[in-house]
Design an enzyme around this catalytic site. Sequence first.
Site, PDB file in Angstrom:
ATOM      1  N   GLY A 242       0.600  -1.295   0.011  1.00  0.00           N
ATOM      2  CA  GLY A 242      -0.158  -0.102   0.047  1.00  0.00           C
ATOM      3  C   GLY A 242       0.813   1.363  -0.144  1.00  0.00           C
ATOM      4  O   GLY A 242       1.127   1.936   1.111  1.00  0.00           O
ATOM      5  N   TYR A 243       0.986   1.775  -1.212  1.00  0.00           N
ATOM      6  CA  TYR A 243       2.155   2.865  -1.241  1.00  0.00           C
ATOM      7  C   TYR A 243       1.180   4.213  -1.940  1.00  0.00           C
ATOM      8  O   TYR A 243       1.045   5.109  -1.465  1.00  0.00           O
ATOM      9  CB  TYR A 243       3.153   2.644  -2.096  1.00  0.00           C
ATOM     10  CG  TYR A 243       4.403   1.959  -1.486  1.00  0.00           C
ATOM     11  CD1 TYR A 243       4.219   1.172  -0.220  1.00  0.00           C
ATOM     12  CD2 TYR A 243       5.805   2.400  -1.753  1.00  0.00           C
ATOM     13  CE1 TYR A 243       5.518   0.592   0.544  1.00  0.00           C
ATOM     14  CE2 TYR A 243       7.123   1.758  -1.142  1.00  0.00           C
ATOM     15  CZ  TYR A 243       6.498   0.890  -0.079  1.00  0.00           C
ATOM     16  OH  TYR A 243       7.683   0.318   0.495  1.00  0.00           O
TER      17      TYR A 243
ATOM     18  N   SER B 135      -1.264  -3.758  -6.216  1.00  0.00           N
ATOM     19  CA  SER B 135      -1.381  -5.059  -6.886  1.00  0.00           C
ATOM     20  C   SER B 135      -2.014  -6.007  -6.076  1.00  0.00           C
ATOM     21  O   SER B 135      -1.601  -6.324  -4.965  1.00  0.00           O
ATOM     22  CB  SER B 135       0.119  -5.343  -7.218  1.00  0.00           C
ATOM     23  OG  SER B 135       0.829  -4.341  -7.917  1.00  0.00           O
TER      24      SER B 135
ATOM     25  N   GLU C 143      12.149  -3.494  -5.450  1.00  0.00           N
ATOM     26  CA  GLU C 143      11.189  -3.445  -6.399  1.00  0.00           C
ATOM     27  C   GLU C 143      11.871  -2.784  -7.593  1.00  0.00           C
ATOM     28  O   GLU C 143      11.349  -3.420  -8.749  1.00  0.00           O
ATOM     29  CB  GLU C 143       9.928  -2.719  -5.762  1.00  0.00           C
ATOM     30  CG  GLU C 143       8.734  -2.541  -6.892  1.00  0.00           C
ATOM     31  CD  GLU C 143       7.714  -1.615  -6.718  1.00  0.00           C
ATOM     32  OE1 GLU C 143       7.841  -0.893  -5.667  1.00  0.00           O
ATOM     33  OE2 GLU C 143       6.661  -1.599  -7.366  1.00  0.00           O
TER      34      GLU C 143
END
Lengths: 398, 379
Positions: A135-136, A169, A252
């Site tokens: 959750g960014y 995602s 990432e």
Amino acid sequence: MDETAELADFRAETRAWLEANCPEEMRQPVRSDSDICWGGRRFVFSSPAQKLWLERMAERGWTVPEWPREYGGGGLSKAEARILGQEMRRIRARPPLSSFGIWMLGPALLKYGNEAQKREHLPKIARGEIRWCQGYSEPGAGSDLASLRTSAVLEGDHYIVNGQKIWTSYADRADWIFCLVRTDPEAPKHLGISFLLFDMESPGVSTAPIRLISGSSPFCQTFFDNVRVPKENLVGAPGRGWEIAKYLLTHEREMIGGMDSGAAEGRDGIAQVAKRALGVGEDGTLPDSMLRTDIIRQEIDSWAFALTMERVKDEAKAGQGTGALSSMLKYYGTELNKRRMELMMSLEGTESLLWEGKDREGDLARAWLRSRANSIEGGTSEIQLNIIAKNVLGLPAA
Amino acid sequence: MSLALTDDERMIRDSAEGFFAEHAPVAELRRLRDAKDPVGFDRALWVKMAEMGFAGVAIPEAFGGAGLGMVAAGLIQEAIGRNLSLSPFLSTAILSATILARGGSEEQKAALLPRMAAAELVVALAADEAPRHAPAHVATRAEASGNGFRLTGTKPFVLDGHVADRLIVAARTSGDDRDPAGITLFLVDPKAEGVTVERRSMVDSRNAARVTLHAVQVDGADVIGAVGEGYALLEAALDAGRACLAAEMLGVADRAFAMTLDYLKTREQFGRPIGSFQALQHRAAHLFCEIELAKSVTLKALRALDEGDARAPVFASLAKAKVGEVARLATNEGVQMHGGIGMTDDADIGFYMKRARAAAETFGDSAFHGDRIARIMRY
């Protein structure tokens, strides 16, 4: 190169164990998303072999070979993990488990988590019991991620979380979320952020998939309405979440940047695809000379990039890490992958446009559309160039 | 082998960088150019390079060289590129040394290689005939004559040709003008009757002579390797030269970029350093990435040559193609970002742009090498 006797023994034992334990079905190439094992409470295995392979590997800690044994890992050295990887590739074994827990949260917890958090979460990641999402981004916080506004207010032993995330995602399939929240609205924007873990089944959490131009919906909007999160689920110190977020983004970016494996190893280069699609003329060259030039340029850059990934790894191994290269790999790798997809479309001509058909699905068109996100997600190309200019080149702030 | 430099290689790199920065910096290039120096480089520097083991870096120890191989040679030439140092390193220590060490007879090797390693001889390669590189394009004829051959033809681009003590000439003993088969390599004394050497000074202040051969008589013992089979030898030397030129262009690009970054940080307009403007930051950051790629392909090509990898020609072409583009981008961007100052002769950045262009054109540009890669890979 000569291997030490211990490593040679390890290789022999590993090879024998894999031969005996990797089911035949798990030695076939991954063809569709259902061939990938994501794990989690609600995961439906596509075959008994997929489940068996996960269980056997997890029992040895080999889903996360380099993590410490007490957290469900294999406790292997770098050299041993490399051998395990080589031996798995030798028999074309599929990864037993793929997850954001392994790639992203795990490394961050190992570095920043406390003992209780590591014992609680890492083994469940290693065994594929819990599937995580990230959750960014928020509707108002994309490239300017640090301006995020999802709030977490401490009330007694709980944080009360309110706000909205976007581009989460697989949020609709995940069990837990690692989430950036603002715990101190008064602090400078980078210093008021904390890193919080919570269960997606908590009351007040809801998700809505976002339909993309490729027709698929891997991303969601995620809403938090007075979600109660035990305060011990905050990783690191309150207000220090940005440091963890950046550390995790590095992982990432390397993952996304690595998607253009180029012509060097394994995957067919674009030139081989072109030869199959177009054939060669009497002089042995591709018939369309402008297209051939584009393909040559792509191959040169793709090959140079693959060699750069190799060099960066070799230098890290030799302790010469130049550091801060993840932005370069992310920027260059994703731009290359987009160029590659454009060329793939050109090679197939009007056939590339197929969306739904009797004989085949429009995989290429969908992959082309998907590739456009590469240079947006995980920090846009422009943000990567900003980071390089500032952190690597030391250019003055704008 | 690893694409990280070993400790020994890092020592060679550092000592080469220190040596050229001290003895042959850009100011020295400027001095030799302004003086219209008849030799075009400082012979004393070349002797010092021999003492350092640089002149014999690719010559086997049995023949007085250091026998260190191509990675070491590339690291030396990278330092040459950084400092724009002038010397016959490429012509003598790389191209000619490779041909003689691989294809020379014992007598030829014993007579020439030790003296080349000691900086007593400059040996130049007279191969190319067309302005656009085409190594099989050899129209210079070698007709059988007496116990040897008689050579006739023109070589318009012979690096260091005007000061060469010996020439290695590619001439045709059979076949038509573009046939790889039928090319033979000859040792020719530039003072022999029928040889005319015309010095031509180039845009980068280096020299490439036009050598004209008119019925030049050479002995059978002056043939290098087998008659009619010189092309493989020539290609091996050219690949070594291409990889080393890539290393030089890497040095050129890297130094030009460093100079440009300095300028971006110090030059002020609109009340702030111009390097704070995003339009320039993004171009600089992109250039940084390109130079990182250039480092990788260069080292891979040099390693492949040292390891005798069958794919060495592909990697040499990959390096020459990629680094040629990167060096031209780095130096063109360098001049642009220096603004008006970049156009002045006082600023060094222009010298780097000139050298990048010249080195990129030498022994095949990106178009030539891109095409060569595709042909080797059968597309």
